[in-house]
Write an enzyme that holds these catalytic residues in place. Structure first.
Site, PDB file in Angstrom:
ATOM      1  N   LYS A   9       0.840  -1.212   0.000  1.00 30.16           N
ATOM      2  CA  LYS A   9       0.000   0.000   0.000  1.00 30.16           C
ATOM      3  C   LYS A   9       0.873   1.260   0.000  1.00 30.16           C
ATOM      4  O   LYS A   9       2.086   1.176   0.254  1.00 30.16           O
ATOM      5  CB  LYS A   9      -0.907  -0.013   1.235  1.00 30.16           C
ATOM      6  CG  LYS A   9      -0.168   0.014   2.571  1.00 30.16           C
ATOM      7  CD  LYS A   9      -1.100  -0.345   3.723  1.00 30.16           C
ATOM      8  CE  LYS A   9      -0.360  -0.357   5.049  1.00 30.16           C
ATOM      9  NZ  LYS A   9      -1.179  -0.954   6.131  1.00 30.16           N
ATOM     10  N   TYR A  69      12.851  31.322   5.648  1.00 30.35           N
ATOM     11  CA  TYR A  69      11.591  32.005   5.947  1.00 30.35           C
ATOM     12  C   TYR A  69      11.442  32.297   7.426  1.00 30.35           C
ATOM     13  O   TYR A  69      11.852  31.491   8.273  1.00 30.35           O
ATOM     14  CB  TYR A  69      10.409  31.146   5.515  1.00 30.35           C
ATOM     15  CG  TYR A  69      10.208  31.070   4.021  1.00 30.35           C
ATOM     16  CD1 TYR A  69      10.209  32.226   3.234  1.00 30.35           C
ATOM     17  CD2 TYR A  69      10.000  29.846   3.396  1.00 30.35           C
ATOM     18  CE1 TYR A  69      10.004  32.148   1.858  1.00 30.35           C
ATOM     19  CE2 TYR A  69       9.785  29.757   2.029  1.00 30.35           C
ATOM     20  CZ  TYR A  69       9.795  30.916   1.266  1.00 30.35           C
ATOM     21  OH  TYR A  69       9.590  30.837  -0.082  1.00 30.35           O
TER      22      TYR A  69
HETATM   23  C1  LIG Z   1      -0.362  -1.928   6.896  1.00 32.20           C
HETATM   24  C2  LIG Z   1      -0.895  -3.225   7.373  1.00 32.20           C
HETATM   25  C3  LIG Z   1      -0.049  -4.344   7.551  1.00 32.20           C
HETATM   26  C4  LIG Z   1       1.462  -4.261   7.456  1.00 32.20           C
HETATM   27  O1  LIG Z   1       1.992  -3.957   8.729  1.00 32.20           O
HETATM   28  P1  LIG Z   1       3.585  -3.844   8.957  1.00 32.20           P
HETATM   29  O2  LIG Z   1       3.717  -3.446  10.376  1.00 32.20           O
HETATM   30  O3  LIG Z   1       4.056  -2.780   8.019  1.00 32.20           O
HETATM   31  O4  LIG Z   1       4.162  -5.164   8.637  1.00 32.20           O
HETATM   32  C5  LIG Z   1      -0.629  -5.562   7.834  1.00 32.20           C
HETATM   33  N1  LIG Z   1      -1.967  -5.680   7.983  1.00 32.20           N
HETATM   34  C6  LIG Z   1      -2.809  -4.618   7.887  1.00 32.20           C
HETATM   35  C7  LIG Z   1      -4.261  -4.809   8.101  1.00 32.20           C
HETATM   36  C8  LIG Z   1      -2.302  -3.350   7.596  1.00 32.20           C
HETATM   37  O5  LIG Z   1      -3.127  -2.305   7.519  1.00 32.20           O
END
Ligand SMILES: *Cc1c(COP(=O)(O)O)cnc(C)c1O
Length: 369
Positions: free
Chosen positions: A38, A264
């Site tokens: 993601k 700034y």
């Molecule tokens: C983002 C996510 C993961 C991955 O978690 P990590 O700590 O990055 O391994 C796994 N399961 C769900 C439901 C998530 O939203």
């Protein structure tokens, strides 16, 4: 000193392969691996990451939203893709692109079944998400009868998996809480399997769950941050290699006299003669303003150069008073030797936030040695 030409995010596929192998060394053979890609593959490039993981033998992908899955499908990724947060608005893309929705509420189950029936689907794969303590998304234990009853009245969908998500798997002070979550998930899934009459895949471990809780591996594990090189733990980090290196270049060097200011709002006022370097990377590239005024730094020639004054949209100025460097030299924001873990800790944040913030303006360069 290395010369650089512009701001780039290097993506090291050898590091990814190393991390994949390390994480899979923690699970029993036969346990499936779902890679979480993601948010552009945690800020890198989801397509590049996904293709490499396919070669490494990954079984499943997960994305947060349907359009992220669509990007993978457009790149001819054919591996099953779980959409963790498939808002009903996106059911059309979800089904058109063979993306598999996480279903987390009674309303959503009704809506997805209605949609799947309208689209004349048969056994469309869905994933049931159960809330065991994170209190974010998910059915509760009490919903099992409703779910099974509702599913018995349709052939349009079939439960491919049941899953839950751990709230504090990286925090061993919360071990008891996590064990309670795992037990809760085990109980719910046993009831579900009994009542459904078939066994979907079960999964509940994220990266730290994989590392810290072997009893949470079930049929599949979901790894995100570990693939990108962070284990939420100093010892684990020794086995993992950061995949992303965010680097930039010195555009200009200034001599700032005592009493003069930099940036700034005159965010930095020189107390002594100061040498500053201006870099073409700012908050629009993923360096939050909260790193300004000395909280954050970059690494130039192996030395830490603190951010002077406020982070601009497109630039930062850093203190190179005691660093031998010149225009055109390279500056590392984060990478294997100056880690995103360490830098993000400077503003009480975590590697996840820093690496996923690298904006789409930054060019991605893929390395494979
Ligand atoms: C983002 C996510 C993961 C991955 O978690 P990590 O700590 O990055 O391994 C796994 N399961 C769900 C439901 C998530 O939203």
């Amino acid at each position: 000193m290395p010369k650089a030409s512009e701001t780039v995010l290097e993506i090291d596929l050898n590091a990814l392969a190393n991390n994949y192998r390390y994480i899979t060394s923690k699970i029993k053979s036969g346990t499936k691996v779902l890679a979480v890609v993601k948010a552009f593959g945690y800020g890198s490039d989801s397509v590049v990451i996904a293709r490499e993981l396919i070669d490494l033998g990954v079984d499943y992908f997960a994305v947060a939203y349907a359009n992220e899955g669509e990007t993978l499908r457009n790149a001819s990724v054919a591996t099953p893709i779980l959409v963790l947060h498939p808002l009903p608005f996106n059911f059309e893309i979800t089904v058109n692109r063979c993306l598999e929705p996480s279903i987390y509420s009674r309303k959503m189950l009704e809506e997805f079944i209605a949609f799947a029936e309208e689209k004349k689907q048969k056994n469309y794969p869905i994933h049931l998400k159960f809330n065991t303590g994170l209190n974010r998304l998910g059915f509760v234990e009490n919903d099992v009868d409703f779910i099974v009853e509702r599913l018995s009245k349709t052939e349009s969908v079939k439960v491919k998996s049941a899953f839950s998500h751990l709230a504090a798997s990286e925090d061993l002070k919360e071990k008891q809480f996590t064990l309670t979550q795992i037990e809760g998930f085990r109980r719910i899934s046993e009831e579900l399997i009994l009542k459904l009459g078939y066994k979907p895949l079960l999964h509940c471990a994220n990266t730290s769950g994989i590392i810290n809780f072997p009893e949470a591996h079930f049929d599949m594990v979901r790894t995100g941050i570990g693939l990108y090189g962070f284990g939420n733990d100093k010892e684990e980090n020794k086995h993992l290699k950061p995949v992303g290196t965010l680097k930039t270049v010195i555009s200009q060097i200034h001599k700032i006299e005592k009493g003069e200011s930099v940036g700034y709002n005159r965010g930095y006022i020189a107390e002594n003669t100061t040498r500053s370097a201006t870099l073409p990377i700012g908050h629009a590239d993923g360096i939050p303003r909260s790193y300004g005024k000395g909280k954050g730094w970059v690494t130039i020639n192996g030395e830490k150069a603190a951010i002077l004054g406020n982070v601009c949209m497109d630039m930062i100025m850093v203190d190179v008073t005691n660093i031998a460097c010149e225009e055109g030299d390279e500056a590392i924001v984060f990478g294997p030797s100056a880690t995103a873990d360490e830098l993000s800790a400077a503003i009480n944040s975590i590697s996840y936030e820093l690496i996923t913030a690298v904006s789409q303006r930054v060019k991605r360069v893929v390395l494979r040695k």
